[in-house]
Design a protein around this motif. Structure first.
Motif, PDB file in Angstrom:
ATOM      1  N   ALA A  31       0.839  -1.195   0.000  1.00 24.09           N
ATOM      2  CA  ALA A  31       0.000   0.000   0.000  1.00 24.09           C
ATOM      3  C   ALA A  31       0.884   1.258   0.000  1.00 24.09           C
ATOM      4  CB  ALA A  31      -0.910  -0.011   1.227  1.00 24.09           C
ATOM      5  N   PRO A  32       0.367   2.378  -0.512  1.00 25.62           N
ATOM      6  CA  PRO A  32       1.167   3.600  -0.651  1.00 25.62           C
ATOM      7  C   PRO A  32       1.422   4.284   0.692  1.00 25.62           C
ATOM      8  CG  PRO A  32      -1.096   4.021  -1.270  1.00 25.62           C
ATOM      9  CD  PRO A  32      -0.997   2.544  -1.037  1.00 25.62           C
ATOM     10  N   VAL A  33       2.516   5.068   0.740  1.00 25.98           N
ATOM     11  CA  VAL A  33       2.892   5.711   1.989  1.00 25.98           C
ATOM     12  C   VAL A  33       3.019   7.233   1.869  1.00 25.98           C
ATOM     13  CG1 VAL A  33       4.066   3.682   2.901  1.00 25.98           C
ATOM     14  CG2 VAL A  33       5.345   5.316   1.513  1.00 25.98           C
ATOM     15  N   ASP A  34       2.932   7.794   0.655  1.00 21.73           N
ATOM     16  CA  ASP A  34       2.985   9.252   0.553  1.00 21.73           C
ATOM     17  C   ASP A  34       1.775   9.759  -0.231  1.00 21.73           C
ATOM     18  OD1 ASP A  34       3.493   9.205  -2.285  1.00 21.73           O
ATOM     19  OD2 ASP A  34       5.624   8.979  -1.912  1.00 21.73           O
ATOM     20  N   ASP A  35       1.602  11.091  -0.254  1.00 21.16           N
ATOM     21  CA  ASP A  35       0.397  11.695  -0.802  1.00 21.16           C
ATOM     22  C   ASP A  35       0.172  11.328  -2.259  1.00 21.16           C
ATOM     23  OD1 ASP A  35       0.420  12.784   1.673  1.00 21.16           O
ATOM     24  OD2 ASP A  35       0.472  14.872   1.045  1.00 21.16           O
ATOM     25  N   GLU A  36       1.188  11.478  -3.086  1.00 19.53           N
ATOM     26  CA  GLU A  36       1.034  11.216  -4.521  1.00 19.53           C
ATOM     27  C   GLU A  36       0.748   9.752  -4.786  1.00 19.53           C
ATOM     28  OE1 GLU A  36       4.225  12.714  -6.856  1.00 19.53           O
ATOM     29  OE2 GLU A  36       3.978  14.794  -6.192  1.00 19.53           O
ATOM     30  N   GLU A  37       1.478   8.874  -4.110  1.00 21.29           N
ATOM     31  CA  GLU A  37       1.255   7.436  -4.290  1.00 21.29           C
ATOM     32  C   GLU A  37      -0.155   7.047  -3.855  1.00 21.29           C
ATOM     33  OE1 GLU A  37       4.192   5.332  -2.107  1.00 21.29           O
ATOM     34  OE2 GLU A  37       5.743   5.537  -3.639  1.00 21.29           O
ATOM     35  N   PHE A  38      -0.624   7.682  -2.792  1.00 24.32           N
ATOM     36  CA  PHE A  38      -1.938   7.345  -2.250  1.00 24.32           C
ATOM     37  C   PHE A  38      -3.030   7.600  -3.288  1.00 24.32           C
ATOM     38  CE2 PHE A  38      -5.747   7.874   0.319  1.00 24.32           C
ATOM     39  CZ  PHE A  38      -5.608   6.909   1.296  1.00 24.32           C
ATOM     40  N   LEU A  39      -3.034   8.786  -3.881  1.00 26.24           N
ATOM     41  CA  LEU A  39      -4.051   9.117  -4.878  1.00 26.24           C
ATOM     42  C   LEU A  39      -3.867   8.296  -6.147  1.00 26.24           C
ATOM     43  CD1 LEU A  39      -4.421  12.988  -4.501  1.00 26.24           C
ATOM     44  CD2 LEU A  39      -6.011  11.207  -3.762  1.00 26.24           C
TER      45      LEU A  39
END
Length: 462
Positions: A274-282
């Motif tokens: 799973a993503p861990v920063d803002d850009e990866e999350f979206l």
């Protein structure tokens, strides 16, 4: 200190004092039950929770899953109300969101979107800290209950010989200190410390066998974040769920929470982290979420940082199979059975076990309390364990039996997508409103058999 021996003269009177280890949802519900049957109940918690914010704005260290999606469904809500009269109205008045799962949720399993139709599954949607704060507030108001927080449980106090000893209390130390330990005497100790509960090691230290553990390897990782959005951001819908598939081992839940907030919980299996920063999350969400959900996420204000939680495997400890078990000890909640959080069974099982414990305490029976409770708890946890295991097998397809069960689960979801009645039956079973046995009715089985082969291309989530 693992075991402290006590002289027989020090053994407390029956139903004088009970100790509950852990102040999570399982511990709070269990403590509330015990206050009806014991003169005194002490709730022991490692975290400092006195004065914790009643608005539920913060979680706590001992509940790492706290930031992720939580929902209280029909049966759990009814049983919570049984334990804490007026609690549901209190939650709604405090900002929690009510929803009917069948008609106000968009649910996609294995690429099959279920028709939205009233299914009689009411949910109370709120964050874990919000719910736990209200349960804790109500529990601490009980006259016969006292709280000991900020202390470590280092072992059990026992009376009797090795292999036949009974539990008569717990050994405690102030957290982070090496001195100042004490023995808190009790005639019942309940392990509600979650997956990390130490009852197994304690049993071995007393000369008893450990309970056999059943495990389902899952290796799922969650990343969650809360956003400021009104409850009607998606019109009448209050939740959107897109489940993982074997060829795309990632999924998401977007759900309304209390007081103008929504939570996004992204999950992935195996090496698909799973993503861990803002850009990866979206970017991660955009590979799964419907367009209207992404439109809301891109314009919404984040309310917190991304929280990550890893769940390696489901575990069920079979205390019900033990022929010998010490008097004065029980295990509840995740210390007894924990399943993949994506299925949302944890709260339901914790509350159900508390209700079952009350039934066992209220009845007059010759069999020991532990034997009766663990037998009832097995019957209660088995459907959730079975359903989650089949769901997990549909993603991680190791072995012939896993592939067969996984294929059946995918065919069931295909049948549910094409028939509203079957969709309602699936949701009512997955929400523990109805027994999973209703999913093997002839009509549903015929629908499953007529589905095209459900084998999915692509790699599995190993």
């Amino acid at each position: 200190m693992e075991v402290v021996s006590m002289r027989r003269a020090e053994v407390p009177a029956v139903r004088d004092h009970a100790v509950v280890l852990g102040a999570g949802i399982a511990g709070l519900c269990t403590a509330a039950v015990l206050t009806r049957h014991f003169a005194r109940v002490t709730l022991v918690e490692r975290d400092q929770i006195k004065g914790k914010a009643a608005d539920g704005s913060r979680g706590r260290r001992g509940v790492p899953q706290s930031p992720h999606i939580h929902t209280v469904l029909t049966r759990a809500a009814q049983e919570m109300e049984q334990l804490f009269p007026g609690l549901i109205d209190q939650c709604l008045a405090g900002g929690a969101v009510s929803a009917e799962l069948g008609s106000q949720s968009r649910i996609t399993y294995h690429g099959h979107t279920l028709p939205q139709r009233f299914a009689g599954i009411d949910g109370i949607m709120a964050s874990r800290p919000f719910l736990e704060a209200r349960l804790r507030e109500r529990t601490l108001q009980l006259r016969s209950l006292s709280l000991r927080d900020g202390v470590e449980v280092t072992g059990l106090a026992t009376e009797g010989t090795r292999g036949g000893a009974a539990v008569r209390g717990v050994a405690l130390y102030p957290r982070g200190m090496e001195a100042g330990g004490e023995v808190l005497e009790a005639d019942l100790v309940v392990d509600a410390m979650g997956r990390g509960g130490r009852s197994g090691a304690w049993l071995e230290g007393m000369g008893y066998p450990r309970a056999r553990e059943e495990r389902t390897r899952i290796d799922v990782t969650y990343a969650s974040r809360h956003f400021a959005l009104p409850p009607d951001a998606l019109g009448a819908d209050r939740a959107v769920m897109v489940g993982a598939t074997a060829s795309r081992p990632r999924g998401m839940v977007f759900a309304a929470q209390e007081n103008g907030s929504w939570v996004v919980s992204l999950h992935s299996y195996g090496h698909h982290r799973a993503p861990v920063d803002d850009e990866e999350f979206l970017a991660f969400a955009a590979t799964i979420a419907p367009p209207d959900v992404m439109n809301e996420l891109r314009r919404a204000e984040p309310l917190d940082q991304i929280a990550v939680y890893r769940f390696p495997c489901g575990v069920r400890r079979r205390y019900d199979l033990l022929k010998r078990f010490p008097d004065g000890l029980l295990a509840v909640g995740d210390a007894l059975c924990s399943v993949n959080p994506v299925y949302g069974a944890g709260i339901s099982l914790a509350v159900r076990e508390a209700v079952l414990l009350e039934e066992c305490l209220a009845e007059e029976a010759a069999r020991p309390l532990a034997r009766r409770f663990f037998s009832s708890a097995h019957d209660a946890t088995y459907p959730a364990w079975w359903l989650s295991k089949i769901g997990d097998y549909s993603l991680v397809q190791d072995g012939v039996s896993a592939r067969l069960l996984g294929s059946s689960f995918r065919r069931l979801m295909a049948a549910a997508a094409s028939d509203p009645k079957t969709a309602s039956a699936v949701l009512r079973s997955l929400s523990f409103v109805d027994s999973p046995l209703k999913l093997v009715r002839p009509r549903i089985l015929r629908q499953m058999l007529h589905q095209p082969t459900s084998r999915q291309p692509g790699t599995t989530a190993k």
